[in-house]
Motif scaffolding. Structure first.
Motif, PDB file in Angstrom:
ATOM      1  N   ASP A 138       0.801  -1.222   0.000  1.00  0.00           N
ATOM      2  CA  ASP A 138       0.000   0.000   0.000  1.00  0.00           C
ATOM      3  C   ASP A 138       0.834   1.271   0.000  1.00  0.00           C
ATOM      4  O   ASP A 138       0.521   2.219  -0.720  1.00  0.00           O
ATOM      5  CB  ASP A 138      -0.964   0.017   1.189  1.00  0.00           C
ATOM      6  CG  ASP A 138      -2.082  -0.999   1.046  1.00  0.00           C
ATOM      7  OD1 ASP A 138      -2.354  -1.430  -0.094  1.00  0.00           O
ATOM      8  OD2 ASP A 138      -2.682  -1.362   2.081  1.00  0.00           O
ATOM      9  N   ASP A 139       1.914   1.308   0.776  1.00  0.00           N
ATOM     10  CA  ASP A 139       2.728   2.520   0.823  1.00  0.00           C
ATOM     11  C   ASP A 139       3.404   2.795  -0.517  1.00  0.00           C
ATOM     12  O   ASP A 139       3.475   3.935  -0.973  1.00  0.00           O
ATOM     13  CB  ASP A 139       3.747   2.466   1.963  1.00  0.00           C
ATOM     14  CG  ASP A 139       4.714   1.304   1.861  1.00  0.00           C
ATOM     15  OD1 ASP A 139       4.363   0.260   1.278  1.00  0.00           O
ATOM     16  OD2 ASP A 139       5.837   1.434   2.393  1.00  0.00           O
ATOM     17  N   MET A 140       3.844   1.745  -1.193  1.00  0.00           N
ATOM     18  CA  MET A 140       4.452   1.922  -2.505  1.00  0.00           C
ATOM     19  C   MET A 140       3.398   2.328  -3.531  1.00  0.00           C
ATOM     20  O   MET A 140       3.650   3.178  -4.389  1.00  0.00           O
ATOM     21  CB  MET A 140       5.165   0.654  -2.953  1.00  0.00           C
ATOM     22  CG  MET A 140       5.896   0.798  -4.258  1.00  0.00           C
ATOM     23  SD  MET A 140       6.754  -0.725  -4.657  1.00  0.00           S
ATOM     24  CE  MET A 140       8.145  -0.056  -5.539  1.00  0.00           C
ATOM     25  N   ARG A 141       2.234   1.727  -3.428  1.00  0.00           N
ATOM     26  CA  ARG A 141       1.130   2.083  -4.326  1.00  0.00           C
ATOM     27  C   ARG A 141       0.804   3.569  -4.203  1.00  0.00           C
ATOM     28  O   ARG A 141       0.630   4.259  -5.210  1.00  0.00           O
ATOM     29  CB  ARG A 141      -0.088   1.234  -3.987  1.00  0.00           C
ATOM     30  CG  ARG A 141      -1.269   1.490  -4.863  1.00  0.00           C
ATOM     31  CD  ARG A 141      -2.421   0.613  -4.458  1.00  0.00           C
ATOM     32  NE  ARG A 141      -3.566   0.929  -5.273  1.00  0.00           N
ATOM     33  CZ  ARG A 141      -4.750   0.436  -5.093  1.00  0.00           C
ATOM     34  NH1 ARG A 141      -4.971  -0.430  -4.116  1.00  0.00           N
ATOM     35  NH2 ARG A 141      -5.744   0.757  -5.872  1.00  0.00           N
ATOM     36  N   SER A 142       0.745   4.074  -2.976  1.00  0.00           N
ATOM     37  CA  SER A 142       0.461   5.498  -2.749  1.00  0.00           C
ATOM     38  C   SER A 142       1.541   6.378  -3.378  1.00  0.00           C
ATOM     39  O   SER A 142       1.232   7.381  -4.027  1.00  0.00           O
ATOM     40  CB  SER A 142       0.374   5.793  -1.256  1.00  0.00           C
ATOM     41  OG  SER A 142      -0.707   5.124  -0.681  1.00  0.00           O
ATOM     42  N   GLU A 143       2.795   5.990  -3.165  1.00  0.00           N
ATOM     43  CA  GLU A 143       3.903   6.773  -3.751  1.00  0.00           C
ATOM     44  C   GLU A 143       3.846   6.793  -5.275  1.00  0.00           C
ATOM     45  O   GLU A 143       4.037   7.844  -5.894  1.00  0.00           O
ATOM     46  CB  GLU A 143       5.243   6.203  -3.301  1.00  0.00           C
ATOM     47  CG  GLU A 143       5.575   6.422  -1.847  1.00  0.00           C
ATOM     48  CD  GLU A 143       6.904   5.802  -1.474  1.00  0.00           C
ATOM     49  OE1 GLU A 143       7.899   6.000  -2.212  1.00  0.00           O
ATOM     50  OE2 GLU A 143       6.949   5.093  -0.455  1.00  0.00           O
ATOM     51  N   LEU A 144       3.602   5.640  -5.856  1.00  0.00           N
ATOM     52  CA  LEU A 144       3.539   5.555  -7.318  1.00  0.00           C
ATOM     53  C   LEU A 144       2.354   6.342  -7.875  1.00  0.00           C
ATOM     54  O   LEU A 144       2.484   7.067  -8.877  1.00  0.00           O
ATOM     55  CB  LEU A 144       3.455   4.090  -7.755  1.00  0.00           C
ATOM     56  CG  LEU A 144       4.701   3.257  -7.501  1.00  0.00           C
ATOM     57  CD1 LEU A 144       4.399   1.766  -7.686  1.00  0.00           C
ATOM     58  CD2 LEU A 144       5.837   3.698  -8.378  1.00  0.00           C
ATOM     59  N   THR A 145       1.212   6.220  -7.217  1.00  0.00           N
ATOM     60  CA  THR A 145       0.015   6.942  -7.653  1.00  0.00           C
ATOM     61  C   THR A 145       0.263   8.450  -7.589  1.00  0.00           C
ATOM     62  O   THR A 145      -0.095   9.189  -8.513  1.00  0.00           O
ATOM     63  CB  THR A 145      -1.203   6.548  -6.787  1.00  0.00           C
ATOM     64  OG1 THR A 145      -1.404   5.141  -6.904  1.00  0.00           O
ATOM     65  CG2 THR A 145      -2.445   7.273  -7.232  1.00  0.00           C
ATOM     66  N   GLU A 146       0.870   8.893  -6.524  1.00  0.00           N
ATOM     67  CA  GLU A 146       1.178  10.312  -6.372  1.00  0.00           C
ATOM     68  C   GLU A 146       2.155  10.786  -7.447  1.00  0.00           C
ATOM     69  O   GLU A 146       1.990  11.854  -8.026  1.00  0.00           O
ATOM     70  CB  GLU A 146       1.768  10.575  -4.988  1.00  0.00           C
ATOM     71  CG  GLU A 146       2.002  12.034  -4.697  1.00  0.00           C
ATOM     72  CD  GLU A 146       2.523  12.271  -3.292  1.00  0.00           C
ATOM     73  OE1 GLU A 146       3.346  13.203  -3.140  1.00  0.00           O
ATOM     74  OE2 GLU A 146       2.121  11.539  -2.369  1.00  0.00           O
ATOM     75  N   GLU A 147       3.141   9.961  -7.723  1.00  0.00           N
ATOM     76  CA  GLU A 147       4.149  10.321  -8.716  1.00  0.00           C
ATOM     77  C   GLU A 147       3.547  10.496 -10.122  1.00  0.00           C
ATOM     78  O   GLU A 147       3.855  11.446 -10.809  1.00  0.00           O
ATOM     79  CB  GLU A 147       5.250   9.258  -8.759  1.00  0.00           C
ATOM     80  CG  GLU A 147       6.361   9.523  -9.726  1.00  0.00           C
ATOM     81  CD  GLU A 147       7.260  10.674  -9.324  1.00  0.00           C
ATOM     82  OE1 GLU A 147       7.934  11.233 -10.226  1.00  0.00           O
ATOM     83  OE2 GLU A 147       7.318  11.011  -8.130  1.00  0.00           O
ATOM     84  N   ILE A 148       2.698   9.574 -10.515  1.00  0.00           N
ATOM     85  CA  ILE A 148       2.145   9.674 -11.879  1.00  0.00           C
ATOM     86  C   ILE A 148       1.036  10.725 -11.968  1.00  0.00           C
ATOM     87  O   ILE A 148       0.767  11.231 -13.043  1.00  0.00           O
ATOM     88  CB  ILE A 148       1.633   8.307 -12.403  1.00  0.00           C
ATOM     89  CG1 ILE A 148       0.510   7.747 -11.551  1.00  0.00           C
ATOM     90  CG2 ILE A 148       2.790   7.335 -12.535  1.00  0.00           C
ATOM     91  CD1 ILE A 148      -0.136   6.516 -12.143  1.00  0.00           C
ATOM     92  N   SER A 149       0.420  11.081 -10.857  1.00  0.00           N
ATOM     93  CA  SER A 149      -0.635  12.099 -10.914  1.00  0.00           C
ATOM     94  C   SER A 149      -0.042  13.502 -10.900  1.00  0.00           C
ATOM     95  O   SER A 149      -0.705  14.457 -11.273  1.00  0.00           O
ATOM     96  CB  SER A 149      -1.612  11.935  -9.744  1.00  0.00           C
ATOM     97  OG  SER A 149      -0.985  12.205  -8.517  1.00  0.00           O
ATOM     98  N   ASP A 150       1.229  13.645 -10.508  1.00  0.00           N
ATOM     99  CA  ASP A 150       1.896  14.961 -10.494  1.00  0.00           C
ATOM    100  C   ASP A 150       2.186  15.460 -11.914  1.00  0.00           C
ATOM    101  O   ASP A 150       2.335  16.640 -12.121  1.00  0.00           O
ATOM    102  CB  ASP A 150       3.187  14.908  -9.691  1.00  0.00           C
ATOM    103  CG  ASP A 150       2.936  14.883  -8.197  1.00  0.00           C
ATOM    104  OD1 ASP A 150       1.773  15.106  -7.784  1.00  0.00           O
ATOM    105  OD2 ASP A 150       3.890  14.621  -7.443  1.00  0.00           O
TER     106      ASP A 150
END
Length: 87
Positions: free
Chosen positions: A74-86
């Motif tokens: 979950d923590d990696m998923r959040s980081e990745l999601t945030e990265e691609i939405s930026d």
């Protein structure tokens, strides 16, 4: 689940005709390559257990030359999601 190299090594080490000392300790670094994959390029690194390929947690598509990781934490998923939405 394990590669044929693993079983070949296991047979060799456990062969009584080899007369390995009961105190024989294998080199951990050498054995690690039998149970896991670890690669690094200039842009990424990846490491996973071979059993992940056989349990469906990691998928390799040789036709497309792609690796897919499943059950991302979950923590990696959040980081990745945030990265691609930026963007």
């Amino acid at each position: 689940m394990y590669s044929s190299r693993f079983f070949s090594t296991k047979r060799t080490v456990s062969d009584p005709n080899r007369r390995l000392n009961d105190g024989f300790v294998a080199d951990r670094r050498a054995l690690k390559g039998l149970v896991s994959f670890k690669k690094k390029t200039a842009n990424w690194s990846v490491e996973f257990e071979r059993k992940a390929l056989h349990t469906g947690k990691v998928r390799y598509d040789p036709k497309e030359n792609t690796i897919t990781l499943l059950d991302v934490p979950d923590d990696m998923r959040s980081e990745l999601t945030e990265e691609i939405s930026d963007g």
